[in-house]
Design an enzyme around this catalytic site. Structure first.
Site, PDB file in Angstrom:
ATOM      1  N   HIS A 271      32.982  72.749  27.725  1.00 55.76           N
ATOM      2  CA  HIS A 271      33.491  71.592  28.389  1.00 55.76           C
ATOM      3  C   HIS A 271      34.923  71.488  28.673  1.00 55.76           C
ATOM      4  O   HIS A 271      35.688  71.967  27.882  1.00 55.76           O
ATOM      5  CB  HIS A 271      32.912  70.409  27.589  1.00 55.76           C
TER       6      HIS A 271
ATOM      7  N   CYS B 123      27.103  65.051  27.977  1.00 52.73           N
ATOM      8  CA  CYS B 123      26.169  64.904  26.906  1.00 52.73           C
ATOM      9  C   CYS B 123      25.764  63.613  26.609  1.00 52.73           C
ATOM     10  O   CYS B 123      26.708  62.822  26.409  1.00 52.73           O
ATOM     11  CB  CYS B 123      26.859  65.832  25.528  1.00 52.73           C
TER      12      CYS B 123
ATOM     13  N   ASN C 180      30.677  69.761  32.250  1.00 55.46           N
ATOM     14  CA  ASN C 180      31.005  71.277  32.157  1.00 55.46           C
ATOM     15  C   ASN C 180      31.663  72.052  32.658  1.00 55.46           C
ATOM     16  O   ASN C 180      32.348  71.562  33.661  1.00 55.46           O
ATOM     17  CB  ASN C 180      29.194  71.828  32.389  1.00 55.46           C
TER      18      ASN C 180
ATOM     19  N   ARG D 231      19.768  71.436  34.962  1.00 55.88           N
ATOM     20  CA  ARG D 231      19.247  70.747  33.757  1.00 55.88           C
ATOM     21  C   ARG D 231      20.131  69.931  32.784  1.00 55.88           C
ATOM     22  O   ARG D 231      20.340  68.695  32.786  1.00 55.88           O
ATOM     23  CB  ARG D 231      18.743  71.924  32.603  1.00 55.88           C
ATOM     24  N   ASP D 232      21.276  70.623  32.255  1.00 49.55           N
ATOM     25  CA  ASP D 232      22.536  69.944  31.312  1.00 49.55           C
ATOM     26  C   ASP D 232      23.068  69.163  32.424  1.00 49.55           C
ATOM     27  O   ASP D 232      23.531  67.955  31.985  1.00 49.55           O
ATOM     28  CB  ASP D 232      23.156  71.165  31.034  1.00 49.55           C
TER      29      ASP D 232
ATOM     30  N   HIS E  38      29.551  78.236  25.955  1.00 49.63           N
ATOM     31  CA  HIS E  38      29.368  77.077  26.869  1.00 49.63           C
ATOM     32  C   HIS E  38      30.598  76.066  26.562  1.00 49.63           C
ATOM     33  O   HIS E  38      30.440  75.236  25.532  1.00 49.63           O
ATOM     34  CB  HIS E  38      28.088  76.468  26.415  1.00 49.63           C
TER      35      HIS E  38
END
Length: 323
Positions: A225, A256, A265, A27-28, A223
């Site tokens: 990065h 993002c 990520n 997803r991300d 979460h």
């Protein structure tokens, strides 16, 4: 390193014995790709991640296709994932932006959702076209309806450490929004270092402040990065604080789309390498996971950003995954 490409296990004191990895690559990770990945390939990617032992795999987003065209196939993808339940006890969360997104997710049988908020006003305006408080008001009926349906709800909170327009984000500002998301009924919070500027001391300070505001560590995920190479050190700081849920993206996919300075990520393989070395259980087969990410990177036409994927020896020709 052993012949199997695994680190030597040397536990460190004061760390959890087990960590749940919240896999966000499908997803991300994919939402930031320039090319659109075919639906069937996405389904195979998620299936292979489950075979590798990941038990929480964020599948897709029910955001309007205009905003995230790479995930416009959510209605087509989600029904293809029914057989993943046969792999094991696998949860397939989906992101929903509003009540319309929730309607779409519930219609397909989703049992775990996430809402995506911001700790800063500028990012809320650019990403959600609302103020922070207006976005929280929008989430309120979404969370309430999901909980009434017995659906688990995660609250993502972006820009927890720094914002490309506003700079460093005050800890108290993050705590206020996080506390509100929990009060709305979110079961879990994911604290996002969206542009990768956090450092370990900052992580510890935020987690401590959240605890002081009544947010239990057990409800917090992190979460990170890796913009400045701090994702693993920040994760270790969170583990030392007692956090047991860590977001990561297979092969280091993602960034993002609304924050151009955000790089990828934390790579799931890099995380698993560290956790394996610390003797922390994840249930993930590192070789299987790395082979999956290498396969997917080939489909995308570029090397995997994950250092571990690049460092591990390639799988033998007799590996279980073949094209």
């Amino acid at each position: 390193m052993s012949a199997q490409g695994l680190p030597m296990k040397v536990p460190a004191p004061g760390l959890p014995t087990r960590v749940r990895i919240h896999e966000v690559g499908a997803r991300d990770g994919l939402q930031n790709e320039k090319q659109t990945v075919p639906t069937e390939v996405k389904a195979e990617f998620i299936r292979r991640l489950a075979v590798a032992g990941l038990t929480t795999i964020e599948a897709t987003s029910f955001v309007h296709p205009k905003w995230v065209p790479q995930l416009a196939d959510a209605e087509k993808l989600f029904p293809l994932l029914g057989d993943i339940a046969d792999v094991g006890d696998v949860s397939l969360p989906v992101l929903v932006p509003n009540e319309r997104g929730l309607d779409r997710a519930l219609a397909l049988g989703a049992r775990s959702i996430a809402v995506f908020g911001s700790a800063t006003e500028t990012f809320a305006a650019r990403n959600l076209n609302r103020t922070v408080d207006e976005s929280l008001a929008m989430f309120e009926p979404v969370v309430a309806r999901a909980k009434a349906e017995g659906v688990q709800v995660r609250g993502y909170l972006s820009m927890c450490f720094g914002d490309p327009w506003e700079g460093a984000v005050p800890v108290a500002q993050v705590v206020r929004v996080a506390r509100t998301l929990l009060d709305l009924g979110c079961d879990e919070l994911s604290l996002g270092d969206t542009i990768g500027v956090a450092t370990p001391g900052h992580v510890t300070a935020l987690l401590t402040a959240l605890n002081e505001a009544g947010v239990p560590t057990s409800s917090i995920g992190v979460h990170f990065h890796d913009t400045y190479g701090q994702a693993l050190s920040n994760t270790l700081a969170a583990l030392q604080h007692g956090v047991t849920t860590v977001d990561a993206s297979a092969g280091g996919l993602g960034g993002c789309p609304y924050a151009k300075s955000a790089t990828g990520n934390l790579a799931t393989e890099d995380l698993v390498w560290m956790l394996d070395g610390l003797g922390i259980e994840t249930g993930v087969d590192l070789a299987e996971l790395a082979a999956t990410s290498a396969w997917f990177a080939t489909l995308l036409g570029r090397p995997s950003p994950s250092r571990t994927v690049r460092a591990l020896p390639p799988p033998p020709s007799s590996a279980s995954h073949k094209e």
